[in-house]
Every structure is written in structure tokens, then in C-alpha cells.
Design a protein around this motif. Structure first.
Motif, PDB file in Angstrom:
ATOM      1  N   TYR A  27       0.818  -1.215   0.000  1.00  0.00           N
ATOM      2  CA  TYR A  27       0.000   0.000   0.000  1.00  0.00           C
ATOM      3  C   TYR A  27       0.856   1.272   0.000  1.00  0.00           C
ATOM      4  O   TYR A  27       0.370   2.342   0.322  1.00  0.00           O
ATOM      5  N   THR A  28       2.118   1.149  -0.383  1.00  0.00           N
ATOM      6  CA  THR A  28       3.044   2.275  -0.380  1.00  0.00           C
ATOM      7  C   THR A  28       3.123   2.891  -1.767  1.00  0.00           C
ATOM      8  O   THR A  28       3.257   2.183  -2.767  1.00  0.00           O
ATOM      9  N   HIS A  29       3.048   4.230  -1.818  1.00  0.00           N
ATOM     10  CA  HIS A  29       3.134   4.973  -3.075  1.00  0.00           C
ATOM     11  C   HIS A  29       4.559   4.894  -3.631  1.00  0.00           C
ATOM     12  O   HIS A  29       5.521   5.137  -2.920  1.00  0.00           O
TER      13      HIS A  29
ATOM     14  N   LYS B  28       2.279  15.976   9.528  1.00  0.00           N
ATOM     15  CA  LYS B  28       1.539  16.506   8.380  1.00  0.00           C
ATOM     16  C   LYS B  28       1.119  15.340   7.494  1.00  0.00           C
ATOM     17  O   LYS B  28       1.645  14.238   7.611  1.00  0.00           O
ATOM     18  N   VAL B  29       0.162  15.608   6.631  1.00  0.00           N
ATOM     19  CA  VAL B  29      -0.288  14.615   5.663  1.00  0.00           C
ATOM     20  C   VAL B  29       0.230  15.056   4.293  1.00  0.00           C
ATOM     21  O   VAL B  29      -0.037  16.169   3.844  1.00  0.00           O
TER      22      VAL B  29
ATOM     23  N   PRO C  98      -1.963   5.476   4.103  1.00  0.00           N
ATOM     24  CA  PRO C  98      -3.407   5.588   4.355  1.00  0.00           C
ATOM     25  C   PRO C  98      -4.086   4.277   4.754  1.00  0.00           C
ATOM     26  O   PRO C  98      -4.939   4.273   5.639  1.00  0.00           O
ATOM     27  N   PHE C  99      -3.706   3.167   4.136  1.00  0.00           N
ATOM     28  CA  PHE C  99      -4.332   1.883   4.440  1.00  0.00           C
ATOM     29  C   PHE C  99      -4.197   1.518   5.920  1.00  0.00           C
ATOM     30  O   PHE C  99      -5.078   0.901   6.502  1.00  0.00           O
ATOM     31  N   ASP C 100      -3.082   1.888   6.542  1.00  0.00           N
ATOM     32  CA  ASP C 100      -2.794   1.514   7.930  1.00  0.00           C
ATOM     33  C   ASP C 100      -3.170   2.579   8.956  1.00  0.00           C
ATOM     34  O   ASP C 100      -3.041   2.350  10.159  1.00  0.00           O
ATOM     35  N   GLN C 101      -3.607   3.754   8.515  1.00  0.00           N
ATOM     36  CA  GLN C 101      -3.789   4.859   9.452  1.00  0.00           C
ATOM     37  C   GLN C 101      -4.815   4.591  10.544  1.00  0.00           C
ATOM     38  O   GLN C 101      -4.592   4.942  11.697  1.00  0.00           O
ATOM     39  N   GLU C 102      -5.933   3.968  10.215  1.00  0.00           N
ATOM     40  CA  GLU C 102      -6.935   3.702  11.249  1.00  0.00           C
ATOM     41  C   GLU C 102      -6.377   2.774  12.321  1.00  0.00           C
ATOM     42  O   GLU C 102      -6.536   3.015  13.512  1.00  0.00           O
TER      43      GLU C 102
END
Length: 158
Positions: free
Chosen positions: A31-33, A56-57, A95-99
Motif C-alpha cells: 500500500y506504499t506509493h 503533516k499529511v 493511508p491503508f494503515d492509518q486507522e
């Protein structure tokens, strides 16, 4: 300190890790850009340090911040960290792991002492600095006076 195997097809394999605690995938960059820019130093590492600046995002959605690693983890820094990141280790949560990663803590604040677990890489597109990317777990060991999100009100990221 590049590892030759990080340039091969085996670069995606997870090893030296408790698989039960991580995402059940063999591809650490799933899931890494643009993962081709990242060279794996170690597929799993735990580092403790103090959050340097407000998080920051980034444009790719990654939640990013820097830590000043504890003395015993200074070996994780490269020349790019010393010059461009002012002695800090860069941390990115995809993003996939943020939650899963940020849900229990909300976010990090400057001054928090944290333990970060994830993949230790060198980013070849951004100054050859080392980072933990992706970070799979963040634990606040000693919280700063202000808590998330109040700690970032009125602060500008570097």
C-alpha cells in the motif's frame, strides 16, 4: 549500508518479525506509493525517540512526522537525515494503515516519546535519508503536555 538483497525480488519478503502482529501480506510495500524509490535496510525494526515537529499529511495521503531517535537508535540515521532532516528519522504511515496505527492514539505531538515499528528503508528520491516506511505501529511512551489535536493548533509544519 545497503543490503544487496534489497535490490532483488526478495526485497518484498518480511522476515525477523512476529507475523501475527502485522498485516498478513508478503509485500511490505503493498500500500506504499511508488515503492521502487525505497531500498530496504531491514524489513522490521523498532525505534524509540522524541517527536520533533507537528505531523503533516503528504499529497499521497501518508501521515508523516520526524523523531529524534534515542541515542541507542542513532545508527538508523543516514547522511541525508543528518543534513536534510536535521538529525531526525522520518516516519510515514500509509493511508491503508492509518486507522489501525493512529486510531488508538489519535496522532502524535511534538515532544511525545514514541516507539515506532515498521520497515527501515532509505528513500532514494528524497535526499537518501532513512525512514520507517511504512510504520505499522506507534506507541506513545511519554506524552507531551498537550494532546492531539490541540498540540498542533497554531503550529506550522516545516
Amino acid at each position: 549500508p545497503f543490503e544487496p538483497q534489497s535490490w532483488s525480488e526478495k526485497r518484498w519478503e518480511q522476515k525477523d518479525v512476529n507475523m501475527a502482529s502485522l498485516t498478513p501480506t508478503q509485500n511490505v510495500f503493498e500500500y506504499t506509493h511508488t515503492p521502487a524509490r525505497l531500498r530496504i535496510v531491514k524489513t522490521y525494526i523498532e525505534v524509540t525517540g522524541t517527536v520533533k515537529d507537528p505531523p503533516k499529511v503528504e499529497s499521497d495521503g501518508d501521515y508523516c512526522f520526524d523523531i529524534i531517535p534515542d541515542k541507542k537508535f542513532e545508527y538508523t540515521l543516514g547522511i541525508g537525515n543528518l543534513i536534510l532532516r536535521k538529525g531526525a528519522l522520518h516516519i510515514e504511515v500509509v493511508p491503508f494503515d492509518q486507522e489501525k496505527v493512529l486510531g488508538p492514539i489519535g496522532g502524535v505531538c511534538p515532544g511525545d516519546v514514541v516507539r515506532v515499528k515498521g520497515v527501515w528503508v532509505v528513500d532514494t528520491d528524497h535526499g537518501m535519508w532513512a525512514e520507517i516506511h511504512p510504520a505499522w505501529e506507534i506507541e506513545v511512551l511519554d506524552a507531551a503536555e498537550k494532546r492531539w489535536p490541540e498540540c498542533i493548533f497554531g503550529l506550522e509544519p516545516e
